[in-house]
Design a protein around this motif. Structure first.
Motif, PDB file in Angstrom:
ATOM      1  N   TRP A 296      -1.510  -6.043 -17.772  1.00  0.00           N
ATOM      2  CA  TRP A 296      -1.076  -5.273 -16.598  1.00  0.00           C
ATOM      3  C   TRP A 296      -0.745  -6.210 -15.445  1.00  0.00           C
ATOM      4  O   TRP A 296       0.271  -6.027 -14.762  1.00  0.00           O
ATOM      5  N   GLN A 297      -1.559  -7.207 -15.229  1.00  0.00           N
ATOM      6  CA  GLN A 297      -1.336  -8.161 -14.151  1.00  0.00           C
ATOM      7  C   GLN A 297       0.035  -8.831 -14.298  1.00  0.00           C
ATOM      8  O   GLN A 297       0.793  -8.957 -13.323  1.00  0.00           O
TER       9      GLN A 297
ATOM     10  N   ALA B 106      -0.624   2.248 -11.347  1.00  0.00           N
ATOM     11  CA  ALA B 106      -1.865   1.875 -12.040  1.00  0.00           C
ATOM     12  C   ALA B 106      -2.621   3.109 -12.496  1.00  0.00           C
ATOM     13  O   ALA B 106      -3.209   3.128 -13.591  1.00  0.00           O
TER      14      ALA B 106
ATOM     15  N   LEU C 161       4.279  -2.455  -5.820  1.00  0.00           N
ATOM     16  CA  LEU C 161       2.822  -2.564  -5.961  1.00  0.00           C
ATOM     17  C   LEU C 161       2.203  -1.256  -5.479  1.00  0.00           C
ATOM     18  O   LEU C 161       1.991  -1.059  -4.283  1.00  0.00           O
TER      19      LEU C 161
ATOM     20  N   ARG D 101       2.667  -7.693 -15.935  1.00  0.00           N
ATOM     21  CA  ARG D 101       3.728  -6.701 -15.725  1.00  0.00           C
ATOM     22  C   ARG D 101       4.005  -6.500 -14.237  1.00  0.00           C
ATOM     23  O   ARG D 101       5.169  -6.437 -13.817  1.00  0.00           O
ATOM     24  N   VAL D 102       2.955  -6.413 -13.459  1.00  0.00           N
ATOM     25  CA  VAL D 102       3.113  -6.209 -12.015  1.00  0.00           C
ATOM     26  C   VAL D 102       3.786  -7.421 -11.378  1.00  0.00           C
ATOM     27  O   VAL D 102       4.728  -7.285 -10.576  1.00  0.00           O
ATOM     28  N   GLU D 103       3.316  -8.604 -11.705  1.00  0.00           N
ATOM     29  CA  GLU D 103       3.876  -9.818 -11.097  1.00  0.00           C
ATOM     30  C   GLU D 103       5.344  -9.997 -11.463  1.00  0.00           C
ATOM     31  O   GLU D 103       6.153 -10.416 -10.627  1.00  0.00           O
TER      32      GLU D 103
ATOM     33  N   ARG E 223       7.544  -7.595 -12.162  1.00  0.00           N
ATOM     34  CA  ARG E 223       8.359  -6.619 -11.433  1.00  0.00           C
ATOM     35  C   ARG E 223       8.525  -7.015  -9.968  1.00  0.00           C
ATOM     36  O   ARG E 223       9.622  -6.896  -9.407  1.00  0.00           O
ATOM     37  N   ILE E 224       7.478  -7.512  -9.339  1.00  0.00           N
ATOM     38  CA  ILE E 224       7.567  -7.936  -7.942  1.00  0.00           C
ATOM     39  C   ILE E 224       8.557  -9.090  -7.807  1.00  0.00           C
ATOM     40  O   ILE E 224       9.386  -9.122  -6.881  1.00  0.00           O
TER      41      ILE E 224
ATOM     42  N   LEU F  91      -0.642 -11.490  -3.842  1.00  0.00           N
ATOM     43  CA  LEU F  91       0.248 -10.353  -4.050  1.00  0.00           C
ATOM     44  C   LEU F  91       0.828  -9.806  -2.752  1.00  0.00           C
ATOM     45  O   LEU F  91       1.998  -9.412  -2.711  1.00  0.00           O
TER      46      LEU F  91
ATOM     47  N   GLY G 195      -3.143  -1.631  -6.797  1.00  0.00           N
ATOM     48  CA  GLY G 195      -2.509  -1.438  -8.087  1.00  0.00           C
ATOM     49  C   GLY G 195      -2.157  -2.742  -8.775  1.00  0.00           C
ATOM     50  O   GLY G 195      -1.666  -2.734  -9.909  1.00  0.00           O
ATOM     51  N   GLY G 196      -2.404  -3.869  -8.134  1.00  0.00           N
ATOM     52  CA  GLY G 196      -2.098  -5.161  -8.727  1.00  0.00           C
ATOM     53  C   GLY G 196      -3.018  -5.538  -9.866  1.00  0.00           C
ATOM     54  O   GLY G 196      -2.642  -6.328 -10.736  1.00  0.00           O
TER      55      GLY G 196
END
Length: 277
Positions: free
Chosen positions: A114-115, A203, A198, A117-119, A121-122, A154, A101-102
Motif C-alpha cells: 500500500w505504501q 485507505a 493522499l 502504491r500511494v507514493e 501515485r503522488i 509525504l 491514508g499514506g
C-alpha cells in the motif's frame, strides 16, 4: 484484535478520525459544565512524560463495545510514531490508517504494498514535496510561524500563532497549491499541505476490501476528513471543528450539536446504533 461481527449477513467497518473526534486534549474537551458535574476522564496518550489526550470513561466503555462488534479502524493524519503513542481502550485494532491514508498498519506494521502504491501515485500526479516546502519557506512570516514539519516524507505542515496568522495567507496558499495537486487545511494551530491523492477514503476502501466489509461508517471534524465522510455509507461530524465552522454538510452525514468530549460520546453511540441496525 478487533473481530468483525456479521449483522444480517454483513460486516460493518468503522473508520473514525481520532483527534477532536474520539480523543481530546484538555483544552479541546470543552468541559463547560460545573466542575462537580464534569465526567471522569481516561488518559489515552502521554507525550513528553505528560498526559496529552483523553476520553471520557463513558466514551471508553462505548469504544470497547464498538471495537468488539465491528471492524474498528482508527483513521488519522498523525504519523505512525504519533499514532503509536495512543493507547485506546478495548481490543487492539487489527488495522489502522495513518498519515492521512499514506500508511495502512496491519497489527501495528505498515503494509509496504500500500505504501508503494500511494507514493507512486503522488509522484505521478503532484508537484514534489521539495517545491511545496520551498514555497512555504519563502512565504511564511516568522512573526507567526512557530515550526515547519514534514510527516512521513509525504506532506508538510506548519505550526503557527493563530492570532497573528492572516486569513488571506491560507487562501492564497490553497490557490497556489491546488494546480500543483496539493490541498490545504487549517486545523487549530496547524496548517496542513497534503497531496490530493493522499486520502483517508482510499485507505478505508482498501481495508474494507481486505476485511470483506459491506458497510462503512465514519466520523471526523476537519476538512481532511471530508473525503472519508463522503465515501462512507453513513457519517457523523461534531459540532466543533473545521467542518462545523464551514457549515459543511452531506445528505448521509449527520451534523451533531454536541461539542468536545460530549461529541466523542455521541459519535460512539451513533456508531453502535448504526452497526446494530
Amino acid at each position: 484484535m478487533s473481530t468483525p461481527t456479521a449483522v444480517h449477513g454483513s460486516t460493518t467497518l468503522v473508520a473514525s478520525d481520532l483527534d477532536r473526534t474520539l480523543i481530546y486534549s484538555a483544552a479541546s474537551l470543552d468541559l463547560s459544565m460545573p466542575d462537580a458535574q464534569a465526567p471522569r476522564l481516561l488518559c489515552v496518550e502521554v507525550y513528553g512524560h505528560k498526559p496529552l489526550s483523553y476520553m471520557t470513561e463513558r466514551s471508553a466503555a462505548l469504544l470497547t463495545d464498538l471495537a468488539g462488534s465491528t471492524v474498528f479502524v482508527p483513521t488519522t493524519t498523525r504519523t505512525r510514531e504519533q499514532y503509536h503513542r495512543i493507547h485506546l481502550p478495548g481490543p487492539a485494532p487489527r488495522y489502522a490508517i495513518c498519515a492521512n491514508g499514506g500508511h495502512i498498519l496491519v497489527d501495528g506494521v505498515s503494509d509496504h504494498d500500500w505504501q508503494r502504491r500511494v507514493e507512486t501515485r503522488i509522484a505521478e500526479e503532484c508537484a514534489p514535496l521539495t517545491e511545496i516546502r520551498a514555497h512555504l519557506a519563502t512565504t511564511a512570516d516568522p512573526a507567526w510561524l512557530l515550526k515547519e514539519r514534514v510527516a512521513e516524507d509525504l506532506f508538510a505542515y506548519l505550526v503557527v500563532e493563530r492570532a497573528l496568522l492572516p486569513g488571506e495567507w491560507v487562501k492564497e496558499l490553497a490557490a497556489w497549491a491546488r494546480p500543483r495537486g496539493w490541498t490545504v487545511s487549517l486545523q487549530g494551530r496547524k496548517i496542513y499541505v497534503v497531496p490530493a491523492p493522499l486520502t483517508k477514503s482510499a485507505a478505508m476502501h482498501e481495508v474494507a476490501r481486505r476485511t470483506g466489509a459491506t458497510r462503512t461508517l465514519a466520523a471526523g471534524d476537519s476538512l481532511l476528513d471530508a473525503d472519508l465522510l463522503l465515501a462512507a455509507d453513513l457519517g457523523w461530524r461534531p459540532g466543533h471543528g473545521e467542518l462545523a465552522d464551514e457549515g459543511w454538510r452531506a445528505p448521509h452525514v449527520t451534523a451533531l450539536e454536541e461539542r468536545g468530549g460530549a461529541a466523542g460520546e455521541e459519535i460512539l453511540r451513533r456508531f453502535l446504533a448504526a452497526a446494530a441496525a
